[in-house]
Motif scaffolding. Structure first.
Motif, PDB file in Angstrom:
ATOM      1  N   GLN A  21      11.530   3.097   6.604  1.00  0.00           N
ATOM      2  CA  GLN A  21      11.203   2.818   8.010  1.00  0.00           C
ATOM      3  C   GLN A  21      10.122   1.739   8.120  1.00  0.00           C
ATOM      4  OE1 GLN A  21       8.223   4.907   9.734  1.00  0.00           O
ATOM      5  NE2 GLN A  21       9.072   5.188  11.786  1.00  0.00           N
ATOM      6  N   HIS A  22       9.101   1.832   7.285  1.00  0.00           N
ATOM      7  CA  HIS A  22       8.112   0.755   7.291  1.00  0.00           C
ATOM      8  C   HIS A  22       7.381   0.657   5.961  1.00  0.00           C
ATOM      9  CE1 HIS A  22       5.052   3.899   8.562  1.00  0.00           C
ATOM     10  NE2 HIS A  22       4.230   3.123   7.872  1.00  0.00           N
ATOM     11  N   ILE A  23       6.755  -0.494   5.771  1.00  0.00           N
ATOM     12  CA  ILE A  23       5.974  -0.736   4.554  1.00  0.00           C
ATOM     13  C   ILE A  23       4.578  -1.168   4.977  1.00  0.00           C
ATOM     14  CG2 ILE A  23       5.731  -2.258   2.539  1.00  0.00           C
ATOM     15  CD1 ILE A  23       8.797  -2.368   2.420  1.00  0.00           C
ATOM     16  N   GLY A  56      -5.883   8.614   2.785  1.00  0.00           N
ATOM     17  CA  GLY A  56      -4.729   9.144   3.526  1.00  0.00           C
ATOM     18  C   GLY A  56      -4.299   8.269   4.678  1.00  0.00           C
ATOM     19  N   PHE A  57      -3.934   8.913   5.770  1.00  0.00           N
ATOM     20  CA  PHE A  57      -3.562   8.224   7.001  1.00  0.00           C
ATOM     21  C   PHE A  57      -4.225   9.017   8.111  1.00  0.00           C
ATOM     22  CE2 PHE A  57      -0.368   7.698   3.828  1.00  0.00           C
ATOM     23  CZ  PHE A  57      -0.158   6.331   3.837  1.00  0.00           C
ATOM     24  N   GLY A  58      -5.146   8.383   8.832  1.00  0.00           N
ATOM     25  CA  GLY A  58      -5.929   9.140   9.794  1.00  0.00           C
ATOM     26  C   GLY A  58      -5.108   9.761  10.901  1.00  0.00           C
ATOM     27  N   LEU A  63      -8.295   1.127   8.666  1.00  0.00           N
ATOM     28  CA  LEU A  63      -7.864   0.342   9.820  1.00  0.00           C
ATOM     29  C   LEU A  63      -6.373   0.056   9.659  1.00  0.00           C
ATOM     30  CD1 LEU A  63     -10.856  -1.827   9.056  1.00  0.00           C
ATOM     31  CD2 LEU A  63     -10.560  -1.072  11.410  1.00  0.00           C
ATOM     32  N   GLN A  64      -5.620   0.191  10.742  1.00  0.00           N
ATOM     33  CA  GLN A  64      -4.174  -0.014  10.661  1.00  0.00           C
ATOM     34  C   GLN A  64      -3.642  -0.702  11.905  1.00  0.00           C
ATOM     35  OE1 GLN A  64      -3.628   4.348  10.092  1.00  0.00           O
ATOM     36  NE2 GLN A  64      -1.829   3.736   8.922  1.00  0.00           N
ATOM     37  N   VAL A  65      -2.568  -1.426  11.734  1.00  0.00           N
ATOM     38  CA  VAL A  65      -1.831  -1.939  12.892  1.00  0.00           C
ATOM     39  C   VAL A  65      -0.354  -2.073  12.494  1.00  0.00           C
ATOM     40  CG1 VAL A  65      -2.350  -4.393  12.384  1.00  0.00           C
ATOM     41  CG2 VAL A  65      -1.803  -3.712  14.720  1.00  0.00           C
ATOM     42  N   PHE A  66       0.527  -1.725  13.420  1.00  0.00           N
ATOM     43  CA  PHE A  66       1.975  -1.800  13.162  1.00  0.00           C
ATOM     44  C   PHE A  66       2.544  -3.050  13.822  1.00  0.00           C
ATOM     45  CE2 PHE A  66       3.344   3.000  12.803  1.00  0.00           C
ATOM     46  CZ  PHE A  66       2.619   3.107  11.634  1.00  0.00           C
ATOM     47  N   THR A  67       3.469  -3.713  13.146  1.00  0.00           N
ATOM     48  CA  THR A  67       4.168  -4.826  13.800  1.00  0.00           C
ATOM     49  C   THR A  67       5.359  -4.269  14.569  1.00  0.00           C
ATOM     50  OG1 THR A  67       5.878  -5.297  12.136  1.00  0.00           O
ATOM     51  CG2 THR A  67       3.690  -6.247  11.750  1.00  0.00           C
ATOM     52  N   LEU A 114       6.681  -3.710   9.659  1.00  0.00           N
ATOM     53  CA  LEU A 114       5.610  -3.797   8.672  1.00  0.00           C
ATOM     54  C   LEU A 114       4.327  -3.252   9.280  1.00  0.00           C
ATOM     55  CD1 LEU A 114       6.422  -7.327   7.225  1.00  0.00           C
ATOM     56  CD2 LEU A 114       6.500  -5.179   5.945  1.00  0.00           C
ATOM     57  N   GLU A 115       3.398  -2.956   8.440  1.00  0.00           N
ATOM     58  CA  GLU A 115       2.099  -2.448   8.884  1.00  0.00           C
ATOM     59  C   GLU A 115       1.032  -3.179   8.088  1.00  0.00           C
ATOM     60  OE1 GLU A 115       1.683   1.789   8.027  1.00  0.00           O
ATOM     61  OE2 GLU A 115      -0.461   1.532   7.725  1.00  0.00           O
ATOM     62  N   LEU A 116      -0.102  -3.440   8.693  1.00  0.00           N
ATOM     63  CA  LEU A 116      -1.256  -3.944   7.936  1.00  0.00           C
ATOM     64  C   LEU A 116      -2.213  -2.783   7.801  1.00  0.00           C
ATOM     65  CD1 LEU A 116      -1.924  -7.344   9.756  1.00  0.00           C
ATOM     66  CD2 LEU A 116      -0.624  -6.962   7.635  1.00  0.00           C
ATOM     67  N   ASP A 145       0.828  -1.205   0.000  1.00  0.00           N
ATOM     68  CA  ASP A 145       0.000   0.000   0.000  1.00  0.00           C
ATOM     69  C   ASP A 145       0.863   1.255   0.000  1.00  0.00           C
ATOM     70  OD1 ASP A 145      -2.835   1.272   0.684  1.00  0.00           O
ATOM     71  OD2 ASP A 145      -1.377   2.226   2.018  1.00  0.00           O
ATOM     72  N   HIS A 146       1.853   1.291   0.885  1.00  0.00           N
ATOM     73  CA  HIS A 146       2.743   2.447   0.930  1.00  0.00           C
ATOM     74  C   HIS A 146       4.084   2.102   1.533  1.00  0.00           C
ATOM     75  CE1 HIS A 146       0.779   2.560   4.923  1.00  0.00           C
ATOM     76  NE2 HIS A 146       1.904   3.132   5.359  1.00  0.00           N
ATOM     77  N   ILE A 147       5.045   2.954   1.214  1.00  0.00           N
ATOM     78  CA  ILE A 147       6.408   2.814   1.738  1.00  0.00           C
ATOM     79  C   ILE A 147       6.704   4.106   2.484  1.00  0.00           C
ATOM     80  CG2 ILE A 147       8.854   2.675   1.077  1.00  0.00           C
ATOM     81  CD1 ILE A 147       7.886   1.133  -1.439  1.00  0.00           C
ATOM     82  N   THR A 148       7.124   3.999   3.739  1.00  0.00           N
ATOM     83  CA  THR A 148       7.402   5.222   4.509  1.00  0.00           C
ATOM     84  C   THR A 148       8.899   5.389   4.744  1.00  0.00           C
ATOM     85  OG1 THR A 148       5.223   5.187   5.549  1.00  0.00           O
ATOM     86  CG2 THR A 148       6.938   6.432   6.678  1.00  0.00           C
ATOM     87  N   TYR A 149       9.406   6.551   4.340  1.00  0.00           N
ATOM     88  CA  TYR A 149      10.811   6.895   4.537  1.00  0.00           C
ATOM     89  C   TYR A 149      10.975   7.664   5.840  1.00  0.00           C
ATOM     90  CZ  TYR A 149      11.948   6.244  -0.503  1.00  0.00           C
ATOM     91  OH  TYR A 149      12.163   5.751  -1.759  1.00  0.00           O
TER      92      TYR A 149
HETATM   93 FE   LIG Z   1       2.266   3.539   7.380  1.00  0.00          FE
END
Ligand SMILES: [Fe+2]
Ligand SMILES: O=C(O)C(=O)Cc1ccc(O)cc1
Length: 447
Positions: free
Chosen positions: A301-303, A401-403, A376-380, A391-393, A197-201
């Motif tokens: 940093q995360h995907i 966007g990102f709430g 809906l999001q969750v970070f590992t 990683l993130e789901l 979905d996205h890659i965060t730097y």
């Molecule tokens: Fe993210």
């Protein structure tokens, strides 16, 4: 002219123990190992979940010893005739550079393009730094051309690849593992991850504009607003209650025609989004600073892995041993939140079980579609030994966007973990920062 991208092809990791990381991706994250490339000097393992593909590369230094000891994936791995037309392919990482990086890292986002030579010329003309010039690899299923460009972000590189003249299922040089498709399908039912979905730097302060500019100029990326309160210049800023974060997001469209200047408006299909995260000084040290220190340079940093059902995906992954960050339980029992979750058709208990956050998007798609979007999001927890990459789901229901609420809750849960870790490893920290002085990225410059 920028080089337009057809789509994201794969993301590559460089780690000290490829087997360990590949095993985790298979057993915990439900990826399928589907292709391997093993030579006496390199080990590359390709794993897939839906359209999301990771290539796990073993870092050459430590890896070469183990490689000779335990070559057990395939006895005839040297059969491949990929590389016939090239300099010594057996000794290096194919479709990438071999960064002698000191910590495990996710450092290459590989994009498909329609014409590598043409992209190479256009980008070089614009001043882009290439680490590998256009290079051809072939086997009995056809030909692939690729080139590797260094990005403006830390150790991140982009392989540009053209596989339109290749009929094999992955890339020349890899041995494809035949798998029972029924098994894969069954797993996809409980764990329907479909794509990146996205890659965060994580980037240093005040570098966001430069990074954005680079991707706009070279790949035609476009900025989009994460939140309707976002300022064009400032990005989406959260600078309160211990959170000091600047986020800016960009997207690009899957292009499929050579030479077009802009993706045609009617056929626009966005691909993986890119998020730039910068920390702000006012709120003290935070997770972006921690990443920069432990990773020893800016980077991925995360995907975010897109799933069609985050509850069942998180459940299946947690059962398999994935650890997720959780917000305090009160997050789910607050009156407004509970109602918000229920109105979106979810059960607060179920979300709480794995720390899944829900954010209603009151602004964006609601205007267009007449419905309120939510995500809906969750970070590992970090997946390498160092506290860096995770990683993130993410499951989107009409929200792009990102709430803001999610970001705050996610941030706090990660922050609490980082603070714990810091308490545990104060001694280690000082040795590491000494080494930070020497950034161990030695790009293979071509001659
Ligand atoms: Fe993210
Ligand atoms: O919310 C998301 O998924 C993001 O990607 C934004 C983000 C970026 C960096 C962080 O440390 C926390 C959140």
């Amino acid at each position: 002219m920028a080089a337009y991208l057809s789509r994201l092809h794969h993301i590559s990791l460089h780690v000290s123990n490829a087997e360990k990381i590949a095993n985790d991706l298979v057993s915990k994250f439900k990826f399928n190992l589907f292709a391997t490339r093993l030579t006496d000097r390199s080990r590359q393992l390709a794993l897939r979940k839906g359209a999301a593909v990771f290539v796990v590369n073993e870092r050459a230094n430590e890896g070469s010893v183990r490689l000779n000891e335990e070559l057990r994936y395939s006895a005839d791995s040297h059969r491949v005739n990929a590389g016939k037309h090239n300099r010594d392919h057996r000794t290096k990482c194919l479709y990438d550079v071999s960064p002698h990086y000191s910590v495990d890292t996710v450092s290459n986002v590989c994009f498909e393009v329609e014409d590598v030579e043409r992209s190479f010329k256009a980008l070089r003309h614009l001043g882009c730094n290439f680490l590998v010039p256009p290079t051809t690899v072939q086997d009995q299923s056809g030909v692939v051309t690729y080139s590797v460009v260094k990005s403006i972000v830390g150790n991140v590189c982009h392989t540009l690849i053209d596989r339109t003249k290749y009929e094999g299922s992955f890339l020349p040089g890899f041995d494809v593992i035949e798998k029972d498709c029924n098994l894969e399908e069954e797993e996809d039912m409980s764990c329907p991850v479909t794509h990146f979905d996205h890659i965060t730097y994580a980037c240093p302060r005040k570098t966001t504009h430069q990074v954005m500019r680079w991707y706009e100029d070279f790949f035609g990326f476009q900025r989009f607003f994460i939140d309707s309160n976002e300022d064009l210049d400032e990005g989406f800023v959260i600078n309160q209650e211990g959170i000091g974060l600047r986020l800016t997001a960009m997207e690009y469209w899957k292009c499929s025609k050579v030479g077009i200047t802009l993706p045609s408006l009617d056929k626009k299909e966005p691909d993986c989004k890119f998020v730039i995260a910068e920390s702000l000084p006012e709120q003290g040290r935070n997770q972006v600073d921690t990443f920069l220190e432990k990773h020893r340079s800016p980077g991925i940093q995360h995907i975010g892995l897109y799933t069609e059902d985050i509850v069942s995906t998180a459940h299946a992954m947690a059962e398999a041993g994935v650890q997720f960050f959780s917000p305090p339980h009160t997050y789910y029992t607050k009156v407004g939140k509970q109602q918000e979750i229920e109105e979106a058709g979810h059960n607060p208990q179920m979300l709480a079980q794995h720390g899944i956050l829900l954010d209603t998007d009151l602004h964006q798609d609601s205007v267009v579609t007449d419905s309120i979007g939510y995500l809906l999001q969750v970070f590992t927890k970090p997946i390498f030994a160092e506290d860096t990459f995770f990683l993130e789901l993410i499951e989107r229901r009409g929200a792009k966007g990102f709430g803001e609420g999610n970001i705050k809750a996610l941030w706090r849960s990660v922050q609490a973990h980082m603070e714990n870790e810091r308490g545990d490893s104060q001694g280690e920290e000082s040795t590491k920062s000494v080494q930070t002085a020497q950034l161990l990225v030695t790009p293979e410059l071509f001659n």
